[in-house]
Design a protein around this motif. Structure first.
Motif, mmCIF file in Angstrom:
data_model
loop_
_atom_site.group_PDB
_atom_site.id
_atom_site.type_symbol
_atom_site.label_atom_id
_atom_site.label_comp_id
_atom_site.label_asym_id
_atom_site.label_seq_id
_atom_site.Cartn_x
_atom_site.Cartn_y
_atom_site.Cartn_z
ATOM 1 N N PHE A 61 -105.015 71.998 -23.751
ATOM 2 C CA PHE A 61 -105.791 71.502 -24.883
ATOM 3 C C PHE A 61 -107.150 70.941 -24.480
ATOM 4 C CE2 PHE A 61 -101.270 71.106 -25.898
ATOM 5 C CZ PHE A 61 -101.213 71.895 -27.041
ATOM 6 N N GLY A 62 -107.484 71.064 -23.194
ATOM 7 C CA GLY A 62 -108.786 70.610 -22.730
ATOM 8 C C GLY A 62 -108.850 69.134 -22.415
ATOM 9 N N VAL A 63 -107.840 68.371 -22.804
ATOM 10 C CA VAL A 63 -107.766 66.937 -22.524
ATOM 11 C C VAL A 63 -106.326 66.574 -22.197
ATOM 12 C CG1 VAL A 63 -109.714 66.306 -24.008
ATOM 13 C CG2 VAL A 63 -107.419 66.398 -24.972
ATOM 14 N N SER A 64 -106.142 65.450 -21.522
ATOM 15 C CA SER A 64 -104.790 64.976 -21.241
ATOM 16 C C SER A 64 -104.123 64.520 -22.533
ATOM 17 C CB SER A 64 -104.848 63.813 -20.248
ATOM 18 O OG SER A 64 -103.572 63.221 -20.102
ATOM 19 N N LEU A 65 -102.839 64.837 -22.668
ATOM 20 C CA LEU A 65 -102.105 64.414 -23.850
ATOM 21 C C LEU A 65 -101.764 62.934 -23.814
ATOM 22 C CD1 LEU A 65 -99.615 67.422 -24.183
ATOM 23 C CD2 LEU A 65 -101.767 67.067 -25.398
ATOM 24 N N GLY A 66 -101.777 62.346 -22.628
ATOM 25 C CA GLY A 66 -101.439 60.929 -22.490
ATOM 26 C C GLY A 66 -99.954 60.741 -22.260
ATOM 27 N N TRP A 67 -99.602 59.651 -21.570
ATOM 28 C CA TRP A 67 -98.202 59.431 -21.194
ATOM 29 C C TRP A 67 -97.306 59.082 -22.371
ATOM 30 C CZ3 TRP A 67 -96.047 61.301 -17.130
ATOM 31 C CH2 TRP A 67 -96.828 61.573 -16.002
ATOM 32 N N THR A 68 -97.874 58.583 -23.443
ATOM 33 C CA THR A 68 -97.053 58.340 -24.635
ATOM 34 C C THR A 68 -96.496 59.651 -25.174
ATOM 35 O OG1 THR A 68 -98.320 56.377 -25.238
ATOM 36 C CG2 THR A 68 -97.035 57.414 -26.979
ATOM 37 N N VAL A 69 -97.345 60.654 -25.259
ATOM 38 C CA VAL A 69 -96.920 61.966 -25.752
ATOM 39 C C VAL A 69 -95.991 62.635 -24.749
ATOM 40 C CG1 VAL A 69 -97.725 64.281 -26.329
ATOM 41 C CG2 VAL A 69 -98.940 62.289 -27.204
ATOM 42 N N ILE A 70 -96.332 62.581 -23.469
ATOM 43 C CA ILE A 70 -95.488 63.189 -22.445
ATOM 44 C C ILE A 70 -94.098 62.558 -22.461
ATOM 45 C CG2 ILE A 70 -95.180 63.486 -19.948
ATOM 46 C CD1 ILE A 70 -98.254 63.626 -19.731
ATOM 47 N N GLY A 71 -94.047 61.234 -22.566
ATOM 48 C CA GLY A 71 -92.764 60.536 -22.623
ATOM 49 C C GLY A 71 -91.960 60.880 -23.864
ATOM 50 N N THR A 72 -92.655 61.036 -24.998
ATOM 51 C CA THR A 72 -91.975 61.408 -26.243
ATOM 52 C C THR A 72 -91.364 62.800 -26.137
ATOM 53 O OG1 THR A 72 -93.491 60.033 -27.547
ATOM 54 C CG2 THR A 72 -92.283 61.756 -28.726
ATOM 55 N N VAL A 73 -92.108 63.732 -25.560
ATOM 56 C CA VAL A 73 -91.587 65.088 -25.366
ATOM 57 C C VAL A 73 -90.376 65.063 -24.436
ATOM 58 C CG1 VAL A 73 -92.090 67.363 -24.395
ATOM 59 C CG2 VAL A 73 -93.781 66.213 -25.840
ATOM 60 N N ALA A 74 -90.478 64.287 -23.353
ATOM 61 C CA ALA A 74 -89.357 64.183 -22.413
ATOM 62 C C ALA A 74 -88.116 63.607 -23.099
ATOM 63 C CB ALA A 74 -89.754 63.326 -21.217
ATOM 64 N N ALA A 75 -88.311 62.585 -23.920
ATOM 65 C CA ALA A 75 -87.188 61.989 -24.646
ATOM 66 C C ALA A 75 -86.561 62.999 -25.610
ATOM 67 C CB ALA A 75 -87.657 60.758 -25.413
ATOM 68 N N GLY A 76 -87.391 63.800 -26.271
ATOM 69 C CA GLY A 76 -86.881 64.820 -27.170
ATOM 70 C C GLY A 76 -86.045 65.860 -26.427
ATOM 71 N N PHE A 77 -86.546 66.296 -25.270
ATOM 72 C CA PHE A 77 -85.787 67.248 -24.455
ATOM 73 C C PHE A 77 -84.466 66.638 -24.001
ATOM 74 C CE2 PHE A 77 -89.360 69.956 -24.511
ATOM 75 C CZ PHE A 77 -89.056 71.143 -23.872
ATOM 76 N N ALA A 78 -84.501 65.365 -23.608
ATOM 77 C CA ALA A 78 -83.274 64.698 -23.154
ATOM 78 C C ALA A 78 -82.241 64.650 -24.273
ATOM 79 C CB ALA A 78 -83.600 63.294 -22.661
ATOM 80 N N ALA A 79 -82.690 64.318 -25.485
ATOM 81 C CA ALA A 79 -81.771 64.267 -26.616
ATOM 82 C C ALA A 79 -81.188 65.643 -26.910
ATOM 83 C CB ALA A 79 -82.493 63.726 -27.848
ATOM 84 N N LEU A 80 -82.015 66.678 -26.826
ATOM 85 C CA LEU A 80 -81.529 68.035 -27.051
ATOM 86 C C LEU A 80 -80.544 68.457 -25.964
ATOM 87 C CD1 LEU A 80 -84.828 69.789 -28.219
ATOM 88 C CD2 LEU A 80 -82.825 69.262 -29.626
ATOM 89 N N GLY A 81 -80.804 68.016 -24.730
ATOM 90 C CA GLY A 81 -79.860 68.308 -23.656
ATOM 91 C C GLY A 81 -78.511 67.655 -23.905
ATOM 92 N N PHE A 82 -78.517 66.412 -24.365
ATOM 93 C CA PHE A 82 -77.276 65.707 -24.702
ATOM 94 C C PHE A 82 -76.525 66.438 -25.800
ATOM 95 C CE2 PHE A 82 -74.656 62.601 -26.840
ATOM 96 C CZ PHE A 82 -74.165 61.803 -25.806
ATOM 97 N N LEU A 83 -77.259 66.882 -26.809
ATOM 98 C CA LEU A 83 -76.634 67.588 -27.932
ATOM 99 C C LEU A 83 -76.072 68.941 -27.497
ATOM 100 C CD1 LEU A 83 -79.245 66.787 -30.713
ATOM 101 C CD2 LEU A 83 -76.954 65.817 -30.472
ATOM 102 N N ALA A 84 -76.784 69.622 -26.601
ATOM 103 C CA ALA A 84 -76.271 70.905 -26.105
ATOM 104 C C ALA A 84 -74.931 70.709 -25.398
ATOM 105 C CB ALA A 84 -77.286 71.537 -25.155
ATOM 106 N N GLY A 85 -74.836 69.649 -24.588
ATOM 107 C CA GLY A 85 -73.569 69.350 -23.933
ATOM 108 C C GLY A 85 -72.484 69.018 -24.937
ATOM 109 N N ALA A 86 -72.842 68.284 -25.983
ATOM 110 C CA ALA A 86 -71.861 67.915 -27.009
ATOM 111 C C ALA A 86 -71.367 69.134 -27.774
ATOM 112 C CB ALA A 86 -72.470 66.902 -27.965
#
Length: 470
Positions: free
Chosen positions: A77-102
């Motif tokens: 995107f030409g600029v850094s997304l920032g760690w707030t956004v990166i952390g939010t994406v990581a949390a979303g992936f983690a939740a989806l991983g938990f749900l996949a296991g469930a």
């Protein structure tokens, strides 16, 4: 679209960055994940829960790595997304991983709940990322909903030319003899004719303060404001909070506030005009500096251009402000840019020169902000250059353009917005202070306003979220 049923119009105004809808979605996802974990514990299936947690950890790590690569390495995107956004994406992936296991290791109710939570988790993650940027603030903004009436016409808003100056208006206010006016301003839409440019622009939006909506309006300062790209005129009002800011200012100043005109500088969300006259997109600069000002003068109760006019923008719109402001000092006495670029580009620099200017580097350099400032020096204009502190590239751009502006003799303020990146939060914080400051400078506050030469930096120092760089 303002003819929608009232209940749907109300729904279009629901916030998706805070409030009941936002926190409701987050709560449903959070509670759902807790229920799944408790269900495994209640069944004494600690091994299955361990698998869920392991899947969450792996998926979260993958999401973190992917978001970081996209943000800070590849810089899609030409600029850094920032760690707030990166952390939010990581949390979303983690939740989806938990749900996949469930989904794989549970049955009946728990599996059905996990399946239901998958799309809700995706929505929650998207809402979290959007909240970090402040790009889309309501349900309506997601679908381009515009509730605004048009200027003129049988069903439109009647706007009159100026009948007096601001001094006369304040005199009437002191004697309690002001013309009738609404208690707050309003936003209207308008199709600005591209008479000189032929540029195919989308519908513009205009904020009119209470004084401008009276039968005998005063001649008011004008702020031309540009959204980023991708973006649209609607995005400025949906994301910046500028309407509420100016309504608050008008409430304290007898209905006086600037008129804000938000034209379309690109023609489409997927197009970058560079705010220039180019072979590829058309005569965007002519549209913005000839057609738009001509329409403003002919249609609105506007003060004369120059010292009473300013141009502002965010991201690509901020770049445009630092191009057009210095190139047209007869139109704009002030320019305000948030998270602007050092150079306007669409693709690589050479690609931009080749596609937009037929390989003419001199024509391209004429619109580069620092070069434009130098070419039109000396200048007594005022420049407010701001960037989210987490957007290091834009902060560096502020310093580069600020240095050129200061060398040209301009009154320059360089700002970094704490806890913000390349996002509308940086715009919000900048305008919260810059708008009242500019309104005072152009005389809307009368004798109570700020110094005419802008020598005091106290407005900036008074905002804890703003760091004055220079």
């Amino acid at each position: 679209m303002h003819h929608l049923p009232l209940w749907l119009q109300h729904a279009m105004g629901w916030s998706i960055t805070s409030g009941p809808l936002y926190w409701g979605v987050m709560a449903v996802v959070g509670v759902g994940l807790v229920v799944l974990a408790v269900d495994r514990l209640a069944r004494r299936d600690v091994r299955a829960l361990g698998v869920h947690v392991a899947a969450a950890a792996v998926a979260g790590a993958v999401g973190l790595l992917a978001a970081w690569l996209v943000s800070d390495v590849i810089m899609v995107f030409g600029v850094s997304l920032g760690w707030t956004v990166i952390g939010t994406v990581a949390a979303g992936f983690a939740a989806l991983g938990f749900l996949a296991g469930a989904i794989r290791r549970t049955r009946r109710f728990a599996r059905a709940l996990a399946v239901l939570l998958v799309p809700l988790t995706v929505v929650a993650c998207a809402m979290g990322v959007n909240a970090a940027y402040g790009e889309f603030r309501t349900v309506g903004s997601l679908v381009g909903y515009s509730p605004y009436r048009r200027i003129g016409g049988a069903d439109g808003v009647d706007v009159r030319r100026a009948a007096m100056d601001v001094t006369r208006w304040r005199d009437l206010a002191a004697r309690h003899r002001l013309p009738s006016m609404p208690s707050s301003g309003g936003i209207v839409s308008a199709d600005i004719p591209a008479t000189s440019s032929g540029f195919r622009a989308r519908t513009a939006l205009v904020y009119l303060p209470p004084a401008a909506l009276s039968d005998e309006p005063p001649a008011l300062p004008v702020l031309v404001m540009l959204a980023g790209q991708p973006g649209s005129p609607n995005r400025v009002f949906a994301a910046s909070g500028i309407e509420a800011m100016l309504d608050a200012y008008a409430a304290e100043h007898d209905g006086l506030a600037p008129i804000v005109v938000v034209p379309d500088q690109n023609g489409a969300s997927t197009v970058n005009s560079l705010c220039a006259d180019t072979a590829k997109v058309g005569r965007a600069e002519t549209y913005l500096i000839v057609d738009v000002p001509d329409w403003i003068r002919d249609t609105l109760p506007a003060a004369p251009s120059g010292a009473q006019w300013a141009i502002a923008g965010f991201s690509q719109g901020g770049t445009c402000a630092t191009q057009l402001g210095p190139r047209h000092p007869d139109l704009f006495g002030t320019f305000i840019a948030v998270d602007g670029e050092e150079e306007p580009v669409a693709g690589s620099r050479q690609q931009t020169i080749d596609e937009y200017f037929g390989g003419d580097e001199a024509a391209y350099r004429a619109i580069v902000p620092a070069d434009a400032i130098t070419a039109h020096a000396p200048s007594d204009q005022t420049a407010v250059l701001s960037a989210g502190a987490d957007d290091r590239t834009s902060v560096a751009n502020v310093r580069i353009i600020g240095k050129a502006a200061r060398k040209a003799g301009m009154d320059v303020t360089e700002l970094a917005v704490r806890h913000a990146g390349h996002d509308w939060h940086a715009v919000n914080e900048t305008l919260e202070t810059a708008l009242p400051w500019w309104c005072d400078r152009v005389g809307l506050a009368g004798d109570a306003g700020g110094s005419a030469d802008g020598s005091s930096d106290s407005p900036w120092a008074g905002n804890e979220d703003l760091e004055v760089l220079g």
